[in-house]
Motif scaffolding. Structure first.
Motif, PDB file in Angstrom:
ATOM      1  N   LYS A 152       0.852  -1.194   0.000  1.00  0.00           N
ATOM      2  CA  LYS A 152       0.000   0.000   0.000  1.00  0.00           C
ATOM      3  C   LYS A 152       0.888   1.245   0.000  1.00  0.00           C
ATOM      4  N   PRO A 153       0.469   2.295  -0.662  1.00  0.00           N
ATOM      5  CA  PRO A 153       1.285   3.511  -0.733  1.00  0.00           C
ATOM      6  C   PRO A 153       1.629   4.099   0.623  1.00  0.00           C
ATOM      7  N   GLU A 154       0.736   3.936   1.589  1.00  0.00           N
ATOM      8  CA  GLU A 154       0.970   4.525   2.909  1.00  0.00           C
ATOM      9  C   GLU A 154       1.978   3.734   3.751  1.00  0.00           C
ATOM     10  N   GLU A 155       2.360   2.572   3.301  1.00  0.00           N
ATOM     11  CA  GLU A 155       3.326   1.762   4.046  1.00  0.00           C
ATOM     12  C   GLU A 155       4.759   2.246   3.793  1.00  0.00           C
ATOM     13  N   PRO A 156       5.699   1.931   4.716  1.00  0.00           N
ATOM     14  CA  PRO A 156       7.086   2.407   4.574  1.00  0.00           C
ATOM     15  C   PRO A 156       7.730   1.903   3.280  1.00  0.00           C
ATOM     16  N   GLU A 157       8.733   2.635   2.826  1.00  0.00           N
ATOM     17  CA  GLU A 157       9.430   2.260   1.596  1.00  0.00           C
ATOM     18  C   GLU A 157      10.041   0.867   1.725  1.00  0.00           C
ATOM     19  N   ALA A 158      10.144   0.187   0.595  1.00  0.00           N
ATOM     20  CA  ALA A 158      10.646  -1.189   0.616  1.00  0.00           C
ATOM     21  C   ALA A 158      11.241  -1.566  -0.730  1.00  0.00           C
ATOM     22  N   GLY A 159      12.167  -2.513  -0.687  1.00  0.00           N
ATOM     23  CA  GLY A 159      12.645  -3.157  -1.896  1.00  0.00           C
ATOM     24  C   GLY A 159      11.893  -4.458  -2.064  1.00  0.00           C
ATOM     25  N   PHE A 160      12.564  -5.483  -2.567  1.00  0.00           N
ATOM     26  CA  PHE A 160      11.892  -6.784  -2.694  1.00  0.00           C
ATOM     27  C   PHE A 160      12.918  -7.898  -2.502  1.00  0.00           C
ATOM     28  N   GLU A 161      12.421  -9.115  -2.433  1.00  0.00           N
ATOM     29  CA  GLU A 161      13.277 -10.285  -2.220  1.00  0.00           C
ATOM     30  C   GLU A 161      13.114 -11.273  -3.369  1.00  0.00           C
ATOM     31  N   ILE A 162      14.235 -11.846  -3.805  1.00  0.00           N
ATOM     32  CA  ILE A 162      14.214 -12.982  -4.720  1.00  0.00           C
ATOM     33  C   ILE A 162      14.446 -14.228  -3.875  1.00  0.00           C
ATOM     34  N   GLN A 163      13.511 -15.140  -3.921  1.00  0.00           N
ATOM     35  CA  GLN A 163      13.544 -16.303  -3.036  1.00  0.00           C
ATOM     36  C   GLN A 163      14.600 -17.322  -3.451  1.00  0.00           C
ATOM     37  N   LEU A 164      15.265 -17.909  -2.446  1.00  0.00           N
ATOM     38  CA  LEU A 164      16.147 -19.057  -2.616  1.00  0.00           C
ATOM     39  C   LEU A 164      15.652 -20.143  -1.665  1.00  0.00           C
ATOM     40  N   LEU A 165      15.348 -21.315  -2.196  1.00  0.00           N
ATOM     41  CA  LEU A 165      14.727 -22.356  -1.380  1.00  0.00           C
ATOM     42  C   LEU A 165      15.066 -23.730  -1.964  1.00  0.00           C
ATOM     43  N   ASP A 166      15.171 -24.725  -1.087  1.00  0.00           N
ATOM     44  CA  ASP A 166      15.296 -26.104  -1.550  1.00  0.00           C
ATOM     45  C   ASP A 166      13.900 -26.569  -1.967  1.00  0.00           C
ATOM     46  N   ASP A 167      13.507 -26.200  -3.186  1.00  0.00           N
ATOM     47  CA  ASP A 167      12.143 -26.455  -3.663  1.00  0.00           C
ATOM     48  C   ASP A 167      11.737 -27.918  -3.584  1.00  0.00           C
ATOM     49  N   GLN A 168      12.701 -28.820  -3.672  1.00  0.00           N
ATOM     50  CA  GLN A 168      12.389 -30.244  -3.745  1.00  0.00           C
ATOM     51  C   GLN A 168      12.106 -30.874  -2.390  1.00  0.00           C
ATOM     52  N   ASP A 169      12.346 -30.133  -1.325  1.00  0.00           N
ATOM     53  CA  ASP A 169      12.106 -30.690   0.006  1.00  0.00           C
ATOM     54  C   ASP A 169      10.606 -30.852   0.257  1.00  0.00           C
ATOM     55  N   GLU A 170      10.223 -31.985   0.805  1.00  0.00           N
ATOM     56  CA  GLU A 170       8.803 -32.306   0.994  1.00  0.00           C
ATOM     57  C   GLU A 170       8.078 -31.302   1.882  1.00  0.00           C
ATOM     58  N   ARG A 171       8.800 -30.692   2.807  1.00  0.00           N
ATOM     59  CA  ARG A 171       8.136 -29.763   3.727  1.00  0.00           C
ATOM     60  C   ARG A 171       7.602 -28.517   3.003  1.00  0.00           C
ATOM     61  N   TYR A 172       8.084 -28.277   1.778  1.00  0.00           N
ATOM     62  CA  TYR A 172       7.664 -27.095   1.029  1.00  0.00           C
ATOM     63  C   TYR A 172       6.687 -27.431  -0.102  1.00  0.00           C
ATOM     64  N   ALA A 173       6.088 -28.591  -0.036  1.00  0.00           N
ATOM     65  CA  ALA A 173       5.245 -29.056  -1.143  1.00  0.00           C
ATOM     66  C   ALA A 173       3.998 -28.208  -1.350  1.00  0.00           C
ATOM     67  N   ALA A 174       3.513 -27.551  -0.304  1.00  0.00           N
ATOM     68  CA  ALA A 174       2.226 -26.846  -0.407  1.00  0.00           C
ATOM     69  C   ALA A 174       2.360 -25.337  -0.231  1.00  0.00           C
ATOM     70  N   LEU A 175       3.493 -24.770  -0.601  1.00  0.00           N
ATOM     71  CA  LEU A 175       3.675 -23.327  -0.477  1.00  0.00           C
ATOM     72  C   LEU A 175       2.909 -22.579  -1.558  1.00  0.00           C
ATOM     73  N   LYS A 176       2.781 -21.278  -1.367  1.00  0.00           N
ATOM     74  CA  LYS A 176       2.208 -20.432  -2.414  1.00  0.00           C
ATOM     75  C   LYS A 176       3.184 -20.378  -3.586  1.00  0.00           C
ATOM     76  N   ASP A 177       2.686 -20.144  -4.781  1.00  0.00           N
ATOM     77  CA  ASP A 177       3.553 -20.202  -5.962  1.00  0.00           C
ATOM     78  C   ASP A 177       4.689 -19.189  -5.912  1.00  0.00           C
TER      79      ASP A 177
END
Length: 284
Positions: A152-177
């Motif tokens: 939202k525009p009223e929120e503090p300034e921010a950059g962004f993150e590029i995710q790094l993850l062990d995608d193949q690990d079973e614990r992450y099977a149901a994450l958001k895309d």
């Protein structure tokens, strides 16, 4: 109690006999086993020193190719110490170290690692490796506090993150895309999952040109995002710090280098064909 002593005396006798034989061989001008072993050991030490020196040299120049060097890329990690980086709010050495020419987060409690310089448009390339179940990320154009959430525009300034993850690990099977590797976190999901198994090296390229962000992961274009199409991305800073996240797991980085932005679609081929007179990314 006497048997070990007798065995020792016997072994000493054999050693003396070997020395005597070696002496006779030397006297007769024939090769001596002991001398050969010494020479061989020296050769191994020399070869090891040469290899270590070569590895250090490669780490120091960020693994730059001739094409990258010509296009204006430069290393942002020297493979020796944390020059150019600092812990955000706490000493970096609480959880970050240099090991064998690699930049390593040991997963212990501590800060994320922040570049000492700020960047706007750039192409950032690196190799990374995760432990099983590993989780990390790269902060892009963030303010000094590392904020990378703003919707939202009223929120503090921010950059962004590029995710790094062990995608193949079973614990992450149901994450958001948008939580899988290469995604612009909470903004633009990676279009494919191309992580290598945990413990193997991966390559990544992050290209930022104004409001356009592209990500190439292991040679595949996985994100091509434009601020004009994504309101959340349009709210993010177009200048800020780079950062490496500490998410309580071990992660290794190497060959960190940065050069001029390419623009969509970012690819190794496009970068290699970049104008040799391109200016380096702007910084403080």
């Amino acid at each position: 109690m006497k048997r070990p002593l007798l065995r020792g005396v016997f072994n000493m006798g054999r050693l003396d006999q070997s020395r005597a034989v070696a002496g006779r061989n030397l006297a007769n001008g024939r090769p001596c086993t002991l001398v050969s072993l010494s020479v061989f050991g020296a050769m191994l030490l020399t070869a090891g020193a040469i290899l270590a020196g070569s590895a250090s040299a490669r780490a120091a120049d960020g693994g730059l190719t001739a094409q990258e060097r010509q296009a204006g890329f430069r290393p942002v990690f020297n493979g020796v110490d944390l020059t150019g980086w600092e812990g955000a709010g706490k000493p970096a050495n609480a959880c970050w170290l240099v090991e064998g020419g690699m930049l390593v987060c040991d997963g212990k409690s501590g800060p994320w690692l922040r570049s000492r310089q700020r960047y706007d448009d750039f192409n950032f390339r690196f190799d990374y490796r995760l432990e099983p179940g590993g989780n990390s990320g790269v902060y892009v154009r963030v303010p000094a506090n590392g904020n990378h959430h703003r919707h939202k525009p009223e929120e503090p300034e921010a950059g962004f993150e590029i995710q790094l993850l062990d995608d193949q690990d079973e614990r992450y099977a149901a994450l958001k895309d948008y939580q899988y590797t290469g995604s612009v976190y909470a903004i633009s999901p990676a279009t494919m999952r191309v992580c290598k198994p945990a413990g193997e090296w991966n390559t990544m390229e992050i290209d930022c040109l104004k409001g356009d962000v592209t990500v190439v992961h292991n040679g595949h274009l996985v994100v091509s995002a434009a601020a004009a199409d994504l309101p959340s991305l349009a709210l993010r800073c177009e200048r800020g710090f780079l950062g490496l996240q500490n998410h309580s797991s071990r992660v290794w980085f190497r060959n960190l280098r940065i050069g001029p932005a390419v623009g969509p679609p970012a690819s190794a081929t496009a970068v290699e064909k970049a104008d040799a007179n391109s200016q380096p990314p702007s910084k403080d």
